[in-house]
Scaffold this motif. Structure first.
Motif, PDB file in Angstrom:
ATOM      1  N   LEU A  68      26.234-102.276  46.870  1.00 63.23           N
ATOM      2  CA  LEU A  68      25.250-101.859  45.876  1.00 63.23           C
ATOM      3  C   LEU A  68      25.900-101.699  44.504  1.00 63.23           C
ATOM      4  O   LEU A  68      25.349-102.135  43.482  1.00 63.23           O
ATOM      5  N   ASP A  69      27.084-101.091  44.490  1.00 67.93           N
ATOM      6  CA  ASP A  69      27.795-100.897  43.232  1.00 67.93           C
ATOM      7  C   ASP A  69      28.166-102.236  42.601  1.00 67.93           C
ATOM      8  O   ASP A  69      28.029-102.440  41.397  1.00 67.93           O
ATOM      9  N   GLU A  70      28.606-103.146  43.438  1.00 69.21           N
ATOM     10  CA  GLU A  70      28.971-104.475  42.938  1.00 69.21           C
ATOM     11  C   GLU A  70      27.736-105.201  42.399  1.00 69.21           C
ATOM     12  O   GLU A  70      27.801-105.881  41.364  1.00 69.21           O
ATOM     13  N   LYS A  71      26.606-105.052  43.068  1.00 69.77           N
ATOM     14  CA  LYS A  71      25.372-105.701  42.622  1.00 69.77           C
ATOM     15  C   LYS A  71      24.940-105.154  41.267  1.00 69.77           C
ATOM     16  O   LYS A  71      24.522-105.910  40.372  1.00 69.77           O
ATOM     17  N   ARG A  72      25.031-103.839  41.092  1.00 65.51           N
ATOM     18  CA  ARG A  72      24.672-103.234  39.815  1.00 65.51           C
ATOM     19  C   ARG A  72      25.548-103.764  38.690  1.00 65.51           C
ATOM     20  O   ARG A  72      25.060-104.080  37.592  1.00 65.51           O
ATOM     21  N   SER A  73      26.841-103.878  38.940  1.00 64.56           N
ATOM     22  CA  SER A  73      27.761-104.378  37.923  1.00 64.56           C
ATOM     23  C   SER A  73      27.444-105.824  37.568  1.00 64.56           C
ATOM     24  O   SER A  73      27.462-106.203  36.393  1.00 64.56           O
ATOM     25  N   LYS A  74      27.141-106.641  38.588  1.00 62.03           N
ATOM     26  CA  LYS A  74      26.817-108.051  38.333  1.00 62.03           C
ATOM     27  C   LYS A  74      25.533-108.184  37.534  1.00 62.03           C
ATOM     28  O   LYS A  74      25.431-109.014  36.634  1.00 62.03           O
ATOM     29  N   LEU A  75      24.530-107.351  37.871  1.00 61.70           N
ATOM     30  CA  LEU A  75      23.279-107.386  37.127  1.00 61.70           C
ATOM     31  C   LEU A  75      23.492-106.971  35.673  1.00 61.70           C
ATOM     32  O   LEU A  75      22.915-107.563  34.748  1.00 61.70           O
ATOM     33  N   ALA A  76      24.337-105.955  35.463  1.00 67.25           N
ATOM     34  CA  ALA A  76      24.616-105.507  34.107  1.00 67.25           C
ATOM     35  C   ALA A  76      25.350-106.580  33.309  1.00 67.25           C
ATOM     36  O   ALA A  76      25.071-106.799  32.125  1.00 67.25           O
ATOM     37  N   LEU A  77      26.279-107.266  33.965  1.00 67.37           N
ATOM     38  CA  LEU A  77      26.991-108.355  33.303  1.00 67.37           C
ATOM     39  C   LEU A  77      26.039-109.484  32.921  1.00 67.37           C
ATOM     40  O   LEU A  77      26.117-110.046  31.824  1.00 67.37           O
ATOM     41  N   GLU A  78      25.139-109.815  33.834  1.00 71.10           N
ATOM     42  CA  GLU A  78      24.187-110.881  33.553  1.00 71.10           C
ATOM     43  C   GLU A  78      23.233-110.478  32.419  1.00 71.10           C
ATOM     44  O   GLU A  78      22.889-111.303  31.561  1.00 71.10           O
ATOM     45  N   GLU A  79      22.832-109.213  32.405  1.00 71.18           N
ATOM     46  CA  GLU A  79      21.981-108.728  31.321  1.00 71.18           C
ATOM     47  C   GLU A  79      22.715-108.855  29.986  1.00 71.18           C
ATOM     48  O   GLU A  79      22.127-109.259  28.970  1.00 71.18           O
TER      49      GLU A  79
END
Length: 283
Positions: A68-79
């Protein structure tokens, strides 16, 4: 010191930052870099979570939390990448050729300190993502950025209008004398009338300093107006600016220690809060 660097985030002021940076890049004939820093406090890098939930917790729960933490970071990077892409298209539309984009994970102030050697001018919004709708608030990291970097910093409010005249708040200090030298040699304000304004008593020494600064700018080809106003610094400067419809203010930043500012307040912070036009801060 090569680039105009613009700090891009998800705040409503990002468009104004793009417009201001594009204007500065064209005026200086300098390349433009768009920077987005992923806040490590809001989106920390994935770490060891076992200490958070206890040694006796099941392994699958640790794996789910890490995923979940990794997914949040990836989403933030993509944003962040989407923000940079939109910013890139905006500045290209404003006439900037081949802007560069950079994305970093960490702390904004530390990132800018690392990049300082490449920065000719930093452009940043008056407010950030966390400032809300109160126009009197300033971004939580803005003061730290200004105190840390020894580069000119152009702070823009929510709307940027290219200035047609400039005012330097001149107090005779070493910082503002260097400001005169910078204005005289920089193409940023070429063709713009410059107003040199002192706030204080109209003494012989004050007028001599002011006239010397005027002469240096006139020799560099500028149309220059000088004035000495009485009263409190901030309202006097704002009144003169409004009276002459001046589109950009230049001033020295944080001339005293943090302790002194805690006791008597900071003109710099107060001017940033109250300004409705771009503000160029010199260190």
């Amino acid at each position: 010191m090569n680039y105009v660097m613009a700090c891009i985030d998800g705040s409503p002021q990002a468009a104004a930052v793009c417009d201001c940076a594009a204007w500065a890049s064209r005026q200086l004939d300098a390349p433009l870099t768009l920077l987005h820093v992923l806040d490590q406090q809001q989106y920390p890098a994935t770490g060891n979570l076992s200490g958070i939930i206890g040694l006796g917790s099941r392994e699958y729960l640790l794996e789910e939390l890490a995923a979940l933490d990794e997914k949040r970071s990836k989403l933030a990077l993509e944003e962040g990448r989407m923000m940079l892409d939109a910013a890139k298209h905006r500045v290209i539309g404003a006439g900037v050729a081949q802007p560069e984009v950079r994305q970093r994970h960490g702390d904004l102030v530390e990132s800018l300190r690392d990049l300082e050697a490449d920065i000719r001018l930093l452009v940043i919004g008056k407010q950030g993502e966390d400032s809300g709708t109160d126009l009197q608030l300033i971004g939580s990291q803005l003061e730290s950025v200004i105190r840390t970097l020894h580069r000119p910093i152009l702070v823009t409010p929510a709307t940027f209008i290219a200035p047609t005249s400039v005012m330097l708040a001149f107090d005779g200090s070493a910082t503002t004398r260097k400001g005169v030298e910078m204005l005289a040699s920089s193409p940023l304000f070429k063709g713009h009338p410059i107003h040199l304004v002192m706030v204080g008593d109209d003494t012989g020494d004050s007028r001599t300093l002011l006239e010397s600064a005027r002469d240096a700018l006139v020799a560099a080809g500028f149309e220059v107006h000088i004035a000495i106003r009485s009263g409190e610094v901030e309202p006097a400067l704002h009144a003169y600016q409004a009276e002459h419809n001046i589109g950009l203010l230049v001033m020295g930043a944080y001339g005293h220690s943090r302790i002194r500012q805690f006791l008597v307040g900071s003109t710099t912070t107060s001017m940033i809060r109250s300004t409705t036009t771009p503000l160029l801060l010199l260190r």
